[in-house]
Design a protein around this motif. Structure first.
Motif, PDB file in Angstrom:
ATOM      1  N   MET A  57       0.840  -1.196   0.000  1.00 24.67           N
ATOM      2  CA  MET A  57       0.000   0.000   0.000  1.00 24.67           C
ATOM      3  C   MET A  57       0.879   1.251   0.000  1.00 24.67           C
ATOM      4  O   MET A  57       1.822   1.353   0.783  1.00 24.67           O
ATOM      5  CB  MET A  57      -0.917   0.023   1.237  1.00 24.67           C
ATOM      6  N   PHE A  58       0.532   2.181  -0.890  1.00 24.28           N
ATOM      7  CA  PHE A  58       1.227   3.466  -0.957  1.00 24.28           C
ATOM      8  C   PHE A  58       0.223   4.579  -0.672  1.00 24.28           C
ATOM      9  O   PHE A  58      -0.875   4.596  -1.230  1.00 24.28           O
ATOM     10  CB  PHE A  58       1.832   3.693  -2.339  1.00 24.28           C
ATOM     11  N   VAL A 135      -2.818   3.884  -3.243  1.00 24.88           N
ATOM     12  CA  VAL A 135      -2.585   2.917  -4.302  1.00 24.88           C
ATOM     13  C   VAL A 135      -2.246   1.573  -3.668  1.00 24.88           C
ATOM     14  O   VAL A 135      -1.354   1.492  -2.805  1.00 24.88           O
ATOM     15  CB  VAL A 135      -1.446   3.366  -5.241  1.00 24.88           C
ATOM     16  N   PHE A 136      -2.954   0.528  -4.095  1.00 27.55           N
ATOM     17  CA  PHE A 136      -2.706  -0.830  -3.622  1.00 27.55           C
ATOM     18  C   PHE A 136      -2.240  -1.658  -4.817  1.00 27.55           C
ATOM     19  O   PHE A 136      -2.932  -1.757  -5.830  1.00 27.55           O
ATOM     20  CB  PHE A 136      -3.973  -1.434  -3.029  1.00 27.55           C
ATOM     21  N   ILE A 137      -1.046  -2.246  -4.694  1.00 25.50           N
ATOM     22  CA  ILE A 137      -0.451  -3.011  -5.780  1.00 25.50           C
ATOM     23  C   ILE A 137      -0.325  -4.472  -5.360  1.00 25.50           C
ATOM     24  O   ILE A 137       0.212  -4.776  -4.278  1.00 25.50           O
ATOM     25  CB  ILE A 137       0.924  -2.445  -6.169  1.00 25.50           C
ATOM     26  N   TYR A 138      -0.831  -5.368  -6.194  1.00 21.46           N
ATOM     27  CA  TYR A 138      -0.628  -6.795  -5.949  1.00 21.46           C
ATOM     28  C   TYR A 138       0.866  -7.103  -5.925  1.00 21.46           C
ATOM     29  O   TYR A 138       1.653  -6.543  -6.698  1.00 21.46           O
ATOM     30  CB  TYR A 138      -1.258  -7.630  -7.070  1.00 21.46           C
ATOM     31  N   ARG A 139       1.241  -8.016  -5.058  1.00 24.03           N
ATOM     32  CA  ARG A 139       2.624  -8.465  -4.984  1.00 24.03           C
ATOM     33  C   ARG A 139       2.623  -9.965  -4.672  1.00 24.03           C
ATOM     34  O   ARG A 139       1.653 -10.503  -4.146  1.00 24.03           O
ATOM     35  CB  ARG A 139       3.396  -7.694  -3.922  1.00 24.03           C
ATOM     36  N   PRO A 140       3.713 -10.677  -4.962  1.00 24.55           N
ATOM     37  CA  PRO A 140       3.767 -12.099  -4.623  1.00 24.55           C
ATOM     38  C   PRO A 140       3.684 -12.321  -3.117  1.00 24.55           C
ATOM     39  O   PRO A 140       4.100 -11.466  -2.323  1.00 24.55           O
ATOM     40  CB  PRO A 140       5.131 -12.543  -5.169  1.00 24.55           C
ATOM     41  N   VAL A 141       3.148 -13.469  -2.726  1.00 21.54           N
ATOM     42  CA  VAL A 141       3.064 -13.820  -1.308  1.00 21.54           C
ATOM     43  C   VAL A 141       4.420 -14.364  -0.880  1.00 21.54           C
ATOM     44  O   VAL A 141       4.710 -15.561  -0.998  1.00 21.54           O
ATOM     45  CB  VAL A 141       1.941 -14.845  -1.063  1.00 21.54           C
ATOM     46  N   ASP A 160      -6.538   2.355  -7.159  1.00 23.27           N
ATOM     47  CA  ASP A 160      -5.880   3.660  -7.161  1.00 23.27           C
ATOM     48  C   ASP A 160      -6.984   4.703  -6.987  1.00 23.27           C
ATOM     49  O   ASP A 160      -7.825   4.885  -7.866  1.00 23.27           O
ATOM     50  CB  ASP A 160      -5.131   3.870  -8.478  1.00 23.27           C
ATOM     51  N   THR A 161      -7.000   5.365  -5.836  1.00 21.76           N
ATOM     52  CA  THR A 161      -8.084   6.296  -5.559  1.00 21.76           C
ATOM     53  C   THR A 161      -7.589   7.416  -4.655  1.00 21.76           C
ATOM     54  O   THR A 161      -6.567   7.282  -3.969  1.00 21.76           O
ATOM     55  CB  THR A 161      -9.271   5.572  -4.903  1.00 21.76           C
ATOM     56  N   THR A 162      -8.325   8.525  -4.652  1.00 24.04           N
ATOM     57  CA  THR A 162      -7.993   9.674  -3.815  1.00 24.04           C
ATOM     58  C   THR A 162      -9.159   9.975  -2.891  1.00 24.04           C
ATOM     59  O   THR A 162     -10.318   9.969  -3.314  1.00 24.04           O
ATOM     60  CB  THR A 162      -7.692  10.912  -4.674  1.00 24.04           C
ATOM     61  N   LEU A 187     -12.374   1.464  -2.333  1.00 22.87           N
ATOM     62  CA  LEU A 187     -11.895   1.793  -0.993  1.00 22.87           C
ATOM     63  C   LEU A 187     -13.076   2.381  -0.225  1.00 22.87           C
ATOM     64  O   LEU A 187     -13.531   3.490  -0.507  1.00 22.87           O
ATOM     65  CB  LEU A 187     -10.737   2.789  -1.049  1.00 22.87           C
ATOM     66  N   TYR A 188     -13.574   1.612   0.719  1.00 27.02           N
ATOM     67  CA  TYR A 188     -14.691   2.021   1.561  1.00 27.02           C
ATOM     68  C   TYR A 188     -14.120   2.833   2.723  1.00 27.02           C
ATOM     69  O   TYR A 188     -13.187   2.385   3.409  1.00 27.02           O
ATOM     70  CB  TYR A 188     -15.416   0.764   2.040  1.00 27.02           C
ATOM     71  N   VAL A 189     -14.645   4.025   2.950  1.00 27.84           N
ATOM     72  CA  VAL A 189     -14.105   4.938   3.963  1.00 27.84           C
ATOM     73  C   VAL A 189     -15.229   5.328   4.912  1.00 27.84           C
ATOM     74  O   VAL A 189     -16.154   6.053   4.538  1.00 27.84           O
ATOM     75  CB  VAL A 189     -13.497   6.197   3.308  1.00 27.84           C
TER      76      VAL A 189
END
Length: 402
Positions: A57-58, A135-141, A160-162, A187-189
């Motif tokens: 997560m960024f 921003v949420f990026i898939y990555r290997p486990v 990717d949302t603001t 993204l639920y806020v």
């Protein structure tokens, strides 16, 4: 060990006569407070080629000239899917050598929230108020850090949302499927208000949310993650209808119904994935044990969700069978019409309840001369794509007076 909220300074001393070094505290001006959960699940198998929901997560990412992310104001790697229980204290810190993080901040050593109006916010991270890009990026486990992965494994963006955060407000964020069939992420806020309400210390509070993706109930079983141990035997694993009545029953230390508090109507759970408003809280007593001078309780709860028109106190009741056994005794219900959550007893957590029961919402802590003493809490029970998740928030208390 609790994450220290203020982090005023850290003293690193090597021996009694060694010098100490001061480490500067990272302050956050005009803070808001966030807690982030990864609620995505995917059935894994030969026919499912979707990536597993494991993220980096960024927050406010930094890009190079090619548009590749090189960093961010906040970088939270190894964001795993959430556990069924989000504890009231920073329970993830120091308990495991794994880098996998069941929530943010979770294991991250970042400036955390304060005690706000008596509520412990150490599970929320401080972040400056205002607009932020997530921003949420898939990555290997794996436990290989994100930026040590090869480049082609660092480009699959899940979301990717603001969003905009207000100063000194508390937010719970969920990465989830807004549309289950279309696999549309969102993204639920939710802007919380528990710390603004007047709650009694003698009661436990809980509210309810159905945050399932649109179409989950109607989806083919092959699309659902039904074989996981945490939901394999649960009646709600196939989904629940958009509107479900809620009934709470209370069980004494002798595993018998507390009759005057059996099958109490506690409101209606609505499908609210597109409406992140706080829902009303239901409440119930702690049921402190008089034989123990009211210090602790052994009572526990069962919460049942039924389609409107069904009353479990009438339609499901057996003369000598606890409501925990309703499903096992062959109640006739259709998919989406019945769900059930059972909680462990408050004090002893008997072994026969270890795997299928949620932790109790009554918290037992060392208070004054009593170890333990039972206290109420504030809770949110969230139903998401066949699973029930419990988030418990702890209040600070003055020494009890009787």
């Amino acid at each position: 060990m609790n994450r220290i909220n203020t982090l005023l300074l850290l003293l690193l001393c090597t021996g009694a006569l060694a010098s100490c070094r001061k480490v500067e505290y990272r302050t956050v001006s005009n803070p808001a407070y966030i807690r982030v959960f990864n609620n995505l699940t995917e059935p894994q198998g030969i026919l499912n080629k979707r990536p597993r929901p494991f993220f980096c997560m960024f927050i406010d990412p930094v890009m190079d000239e090619k548009g590749k992310i090189t960093g961010g104001a906040t970088v939270s790697d190894f964001l795993n899917k959430r556990g069924v229980y989000a504890a009231p204290n920073p329970a993830h810190v120091g308990l495991s050598t794994s880098k996998f993080n069941p929530e943010y901040p979770g294991k991250e050593l970042v400036p955390a929230g304060p005690v706000l109006n008596g509520f412990d916010l150490t599970n929320w991270a401080q972040i400056s108020a205002g607009k932020h890009r997530f921003v949420f990026i898939y990555r290997p486990v794996s436990e290989v850090p994100f930026f040590q992965l090869q480049e082609d494994l660092r480009s699959n963006i899940a979301l990717d949302t603001t969003i905009e955060l207000k100063e000194k407000e508390v937010y719970t964020l969920h990465v989830l499927l807004e549309d289950f069939l279309a696999r549309k992420h969102a993204l639920y806020v939710r802007q919380e208000n528990f710390y603004k309400q007047a709650f009694y210390d003698s009661l436990v509070y809980i509210n309810f949310y159905n945050l399932s993706g649109k179409g989950y109930l109607q989806a083919d079983e092959s699309e659902k993650d039904l074989n996981s141990l945490d939901i394999a035997n649960m009646p709600h694993r196939f989904g629940l209808k958009d509107d479900m009545h809620i009934y709470i029953s209370h069980i004494s230390e002798k595993d018998s119904l507390i009759n005057e508090y059996a099958y109490q109507f506690a409101g209606t759970m609505h499908w609210t994935v597109n409406n992140p408003m706080v829902t009303p809280y239901a409440s119930f007593p702690i049921f402190r044990d008089k034989a123990n001078n009211g210090i602790t309780t052994k009572a526990w709860q069962i919460i049942q969700f039924v389609k409107p028109g069904i009353n479990p106190g009438v339609d499901f009741r057996y003369a000598s069978v606890l409501p925990t056994l309703n499903v096992r005794f062959g109640i006739d219900y259709k998919a989406g019409e019945f769900g059930q959550v059972m909680f462990k007893d408050s004090l002893y957590n008997l072994s026969h309840r270890a795997n299928e029961y949620m932790p109790n919402m009554v918290l037992n802590v060392h208070s004054g001369v009593d170890n333990p003493r039972s206290f109420g809490s504030v809770n949110s029970l969230e139903f998401i794509n066949g699973r029930m998740y419990l988030m418990t928030i702890q209040r600070k208390y003055a020494p009890p007076v009787y």
